[in-house]
Design a protein around this motif. Structure first.
Motif, PDB file in Angstrom:
ATOM      1  N   GLY A 104      -4.860   5.208  -2.499  1.00 36.16           N
ATOM      2  CA  GLY A 104      -5.301   5.745  -1.219  1.00 36.16           C
ATOM      3  C   GLY A 104      -4.169   6.304  -0.384  1.00 36.16           C
ATOM      4  N   LEU A 105      -2.983   5.717  -0.544  1.00 33.45           N
ATOM      5  CA  LEU A 105      -1.818   6.169   0.217  1.00 33.45           C
ATOM      6  C   LEU A 105      -1.491   7.630  -0.064  1.00 33.45           C
ATOM      7  CD1 LEU A 105       0.331   4.959   2.177  1.00 33.45           C
ATOM      8  CD2 LEU A 105       1.750   4.536   0.161  1.00 33.45           C
ATOM      9  N   PHE A 106      -1.805   8.078  -1.276  1.00 30.90           N
ATOM     10  CA  PHE A 106      -1.532   9.454  -1.657  1.00 30.90           C
ATOM     11  C   PHE A 106      -2.748  10.362  -1.471  1.00 30.90           C
ATOM     12  CE2 PHE A 106       1.884   7.194  -3.735  1.00 30.90           C
ATOM     13  CZ  PHE A 106       2.962   8.063  -3.589  1.00 30.90           C
ATOM     14  N   GLY A 107      -3.741   9.859  -0.761  1.00 25.35           N
ATOM     15  CA  GLY A 107      -4.898  10.697  -0.428  1.00 25.35           C
ATOM     16  C   GLY A 107      -5.886  10.899  -1.550  1.00 25.35           C
ATOM     17  N   LYS A 108      -5.788  10.060  -2.584  1.00 21.32           N
ATOM     18  CA  LYS A 108      -6.710  10.186  -3.713  1.00 21.32           C
ATOM     19  C   LYS A 108      -8.021   9.450  -3.412  1.00 21.32           C
ATOM     20  CE  LYS A 108      -4.450  12.350  -7.115  1.00 21.32           C
ATOM     21  NZ  LYS A 108      -5.011  13.410  -7.969  1.00 21.32           N
ATOM     22  N   ALA A 109      -9.127  10.046  -3.827  1.00 21.08           N
ATOM     23  CA  ALA A 109     -10.422   9.405  -3.658  1.00 21.08           C
ATOM     24  C   ALA A 109     -10.494   8.152  -4.526  1.00 21.08           C
ATOM     25  CB  ALA A 109     -11.536  10.374  -4.050  1.00 21.08           C
ATOM     26  N   PRO A 110     -11.244   7.138  -4.102  1.00 22.01           N
ATOM     27  CA  PRO A 110     -11.372   5.927  -4.915  1.00 22.01           C
ATOM     28  C   PRO A 110     -11.868   6.247  -6.324  1.00 22.01           C
ATOM     29  CG  PRO A 110     -12.312   5.584  -2.737  1.00 22.01           C
ATOM     30  CD  PRO A 110     -12.001   7.054  -2.837  1.00 22.01           C
ATOM     31  N   ASN A 111     -11.305   5.546  -7.304  1.00 23.02           N
ATOM     32  CA  ASN A 111     -11.724   5.731  -8.695  1.00 23.02           C
ATOM     33  C   ASN A 111     -11.539   4.406  -9.428  1.00 23.02           C
ATOM     34  OD1 ASN A 111     -12.188   6.458 -11.350  1.00 23.02           O
ATOM     35  ND2 ASN A 111     -11.072   8.393 -11.230  1.00 23.02           N
ATOM     36  N   PRO A 112     -12.464   3.467  -9.176  1.00 23.14           N
ATOM     37  CA  PRO A 112     -12.324   2.134  -9.783  1.00 23.14           C
ATOM     38  C   PRO A 112     -12.240   2.169 -11.303  1.00 23.14           C
ATOM     39  CG  PRO A 112     -14.024   2.143  -8.074  1.00 23.14           C
ATOM     40  CD  PRO A 112     -13.633   3.572  -8.309  1.00 23.14           C
ATOM     41  N   ALA A 113     -12.952   3.099 -11.926  1.00 21.77           N
ATOM     42  CA  ALA A 113     -12.931   3.173 -13.392  1.00 21.77           C
ATOM     43  C   ALA A 113     -11.535   3.512 -13.901  1.00 21.77           C
ATOM     44  CB  ALA A 113     -13.941   4.203 -13.881  1.00 21.77           C
ATOM     45  N   TYR A 114     -10.862   4.455 -13.231  1.00 22.83           N
ATOM     46  CA  TYR A 114      -9.505   4.826 -13.638  1.00 22.83           C
ATOM     47  C   TYR A 114      -8.550   3.650 -13.456  1.00 22.83           C
ATOM     48  CZ  TYR A 114      -4.783   6.708 -13.388  1.00 22.83           C
ATOM     49  OH  TYR A 114      -3.437   6.909 -13.578  1.00 22.83           O
ATOM     50  N   LEU A 115      -8.639   2.972 -12.304  1.00 23.61           N
ATOM     51  CA  LEU A 115      -7.742   1.855 -12.032  1.00 23.61           C
ATOM     52  C   LEU A 115      -7.995   0.701 -13.006  1.00 23.61           C
ATOM     53  CD1 LEU A 115      -7.636   1.743  -8.122  1.00 23.61           C
ATOM     54  CD2 LEU A 115      -6.022   2.820  -9.704  1.00 23.61           C
ATOM     55  N   GLU A 116      -9.260   0.471 -13.354  1.00 24.61           N
ATOM     56  CA  GLU A 116      -9.560  -0.584 -14.328  1.00 24.61           C
ATOM     57  C   GLU A 116      -8.918  -0.259 -15.674  1.00 24.61           C
ATOM     58  OE1 GLU A 116     -13.294  -2.533 -16.816  1.00 24.61           O
ATOM     59  OE2 GLU A 116     -13.693  -1.562 -14.887  1.00 24.61           O
ATOM     60  N   GLN A 117      -9.058   0.970 -16.126  1.00 28.84           N
ATOM     61  CA  GLN A 117      -8.474   1.353 -17.405  1.00 28.84           C
ATOM     62  C   GLN A 117      -6.954   1.253 -17.363  1.00 28.84           C
ATOM     63  OE1 GLN A 117     -10.275   1.984 -20.291  1.00 28.84           O
ATOM     64  NE2 GLN A 117      -8.212   1.681 -21.119  1.00 28.84           N
ATOM     65  N   LEU A 118      -6.374   1.638 -16.234  1.00 28.83           N
ATOM     66  CA  LEU A 118      -4.924   1.551 -16.068  1.00 28.83           C
ATOM     67  C   LEU A 118      -4.459   0.105 -16.207  1.00 28.83           C
ATOM     68  CD1 LEU A 118      -2.213   2.872 -15.292  1.00 28.83           C
ATOM     69  CD2 LEU A 118      -2.847   2.576 -12.890  1.00 28.83           C
ATOM     70  N   LEU A 119      -5.135  -0.808 -15.538  1.00 30.99           N
ATOM     71  CA  LEU A 119      -4.764  -2.227 -15.616  1.00 30.99           C
ATOM     72  C   LEU A 119      -4.996  -2.782 -17.015  1.00 30.99           C
ATOM     73  CD1 LEU A 119      -5.994  -3.649 -12.178  1.00 30.99           C
ATOM     74  CD2 LEU A 119      -3.707  -2.853 -12.830  1.00 30.99           C
ATOM     75  N   ARG A 120      -6.049  -2.331 -17.660  1.00 34.04           N
ATOM     76  CA  ARG A 120      -6.287  -2.778 -19.043  1.00 34.04           C
ATOM     77  C   ARG A 120      -5.177  -2.291 -19.969  1.00 34.04           C
ATOM     78  NH1 ARG A 120     -11.063  -5.232 -19.986  1.00 34.04           N
ATOM     79  NH2 ARG A 120     -12.771  -4.962 -18.472  1.00 34.04           N
ATOM     80  N   ASP A 121      -4.765  -1.029 -19.795  1.00 32.32           N
ATOM     81  CA  ASP A 121      -3.706  -0.471 -20.634  1.00 32.32           C
ATOM     82  C   ASP A 121      -2.398  -1.233 -20.469  1.00 32.32           C
ATOM     83  OD1 ASP A 121      -5.455   1.426 -21.575  1.00 32.32           O
ATOM     84  OD2 ASP A 121      -4.722   3.042 -20.276  1.00 32.32           O
ATOM     85  N   LEU A 122      -2.186  -1.796 -19.283  1.00 35.51           N
ATOM     86  CA  LEU A 122      -0.958  -2.525 -18.989  1.00 35.51           C
ATOM     87  C   LEU A 122      -1.130  -4.035 -19.138  1.00 35.51           C
ATOM     88  CD1 LEU A 122       0.153  -0.442 -15.885  1.00 35.51           C
ATOM     89  CD2 LEU A 122       1.359  -0.577 -18.058  1.00 35.51           C
ATOM     90  N   SER A 123      -2.245  -4.449 -19.749  1.00 37.59           N
ATOM     91  CA  SER A 123      -2.541  -5.880 -19.954  1.00 37.59           C
ATOM     92  C   SER A 123      -2.525  -6.654 -18.637  1.00 37.59           C
ATOM     93  CB  SER A 123      -1.531  -6.497 -20.943  1.00 37.59           C
ATOM     94  OG  SER A 123      -1.563  -5.828 -22.172  1.00 37.59           O
ATOM     95  N   LEU A 124      -3.078  -6.042 -17.600  1.00 38.32           N
ATOM     96  CA  LEU A 124      -3.112  -6.650 -16.269  1.00 38.32           C
ATOM     97  C   LEU A 124      -4.533  -6.936 -15.778  1.00 38.32           C
ATOM     98  CD1 LEU A 124      -0.402  -4.598 -14.308  1.00 38.32           C
ATOM     99  CD2 LEU A 124      -0.331  -7.055 -14.773  1.00 38.32           C
ATOM    100  N   TRP A 125      -5.533  -6.545 -16.561  1.00 33.61           N
ATOM    101  CA  TRP A 125      -6.893  -6.639 -16.048  1.00 33.61           C
ATOM    102  C   TRP A 125      -7.289  -8.082 -15.716  1.00 33.61           C
ATOM    103  CZ3 TRP A 125     -10.085  -4.093 -13.389  1.00 33.61           C
ATOM    104  CH2 TRP A 125     -11.445  -4.425 -13.347  1.00 33.61           C
TER     105      TRP A 125
END
Length: 313
Positions: A104-125
């Motif tokens: 949000g700090l960079f003005g991006k619209a919310p995208n929970p699906a993208y953030l979930e995949q990002l955390l999964r890719d980094l073994s953080l989910w």
């Protein structure tokens, strides 16, 4: 390829009088992995901090995907993700809240699906609801990466990304970097682990005492500045090198039990054939032979040492 980062005549002098950068000119190509090498205090972090808008430049100009990092700071910064050396998050925040806020700090619209995949890719989910303070050092490093990628940047800076992390995380990060490059993200990394640069980088830059000493394609650099050694293990030791072999500038080692020939990595292979024929004609018997080649670390150490002593590399 076009330059996605363009550094033009960049010079940075701090109020103390210390000159951190001296007329640096550098183009980083879109979609490449670029490794910036240099000893401590060489200017790596200062250069990255200026490009990322954290430190004000002195003289010169920096463009990120055509956007001036000073005159058009917000647009330039949106293009960039930065994974710093130090932990730069609120340690009492939860992992999910941190990456969501960064997006949000960079003005991006919310995208929970993208953030979930990002955390999964980094073994953080499975750690998404954990406070950062409760995480291990390796997990905290993964959070920094997730935070840097939350706004889907086209350029990613990794400042000593694997310093102090375990082997497993380092291997995971290497794979993540390759995957990001396949998606079109430009990667710039600084590292003390030169094998990382040798393993992953397309091009290498070496900086020392604020000056960019060289920028070269990795393969071309190792071919141009690398050396090979042919070592012959002799059946009988030699006291001196026979006269017919003197033109090859051989070295005797291990008490005369080995002959060593050092040559350029791109030398004509016929030179080795000629040498072995000359050894045979000199009635020198050997029980084994092997070759070794300079690593990127050898080249780096040689460049920095020559710079320190005032020699020309």
């Amino acid at each position: 390829m076009s330059a996605i980062i363009s550094v033009q005549g960049l010079t940075k002098t701090y109020p103390s009088g210390f000159q951190a950068l001296k007329n640096v000119n550098l183009d980083i190509q879109r979609g490449e992995i670029f490794a910036l090498l240099g000893p401590n205090g060489a200017g790596k972090t200062t250069l990255i901090s200026i490009i990322c808008g954290i430190v004000n430049p002195g003289d010169g100009r920096v463009l990120a995907d055509g956007k001036d990092v000073v005159q058009d700071y917000r647009a330039a910064r949106q293009k960039i993700g930065l994974v710093p050396q130090e932990l730069a998050v609120n340690i009492f925040e939860k992992v999910w809240d941190t990456v969501q806020f960064s997006r949000g700090l960079f003005g991006k619209a919310p995208n929970p699906a993208y953030l979930e995949q990002l955390l999964r890719d980094l073994s953080l989910w499975d750690k998404k609801d954990s406070k950062i303070i409760a995480l291990s050092g390796g997990m905290k490093r993964r959070v920094l990466i997730a935070k840097a990628l939350a706004h889907e940047p086209e350029i990613l800076f990794l400042d000593e990304p694997t310093a102090g992390v375990d082997v497993e995380l380092r291997r995971d990060m290497w794979q993540m970097i390759r995957t990001l490059r396949e998606k079109g993200v430009t990667i710039i990394l600084t590292t003390h682990y030169i094998e990382e640069a040798e393993e992953m980088a397309d091009r290498i830059g070496v900086i020392n005492k604020g000056e960019l000493m060289l920028v070269e394609d990795k393969t071309a650099l190792m071919k141009k500045l690398g050396k090979k050694q042919l070592t012959l293990q002799l059946v009988e030791p030699l006291a001196t090198i026979p006269a017919p072999l003197e033109p090859f500038c051989l070295a005797l080692d291990h008490g005369g039990n080995t002959l060593v020939y050092t040559y350029d990595a791109d030398a004509d292979p016929q030179v080795i054939t000629t040498l072995l024929r000359a050894v045979q004609n000199a009635h020198i018997e050997f029980r084994d032979l092997h070759t070794t080649q300079s690593s990127l670390e050898d080249i780096f150490v040689s460049l920095v040492t020559d710079s320190a002593t005032g020699a020309t590399a």
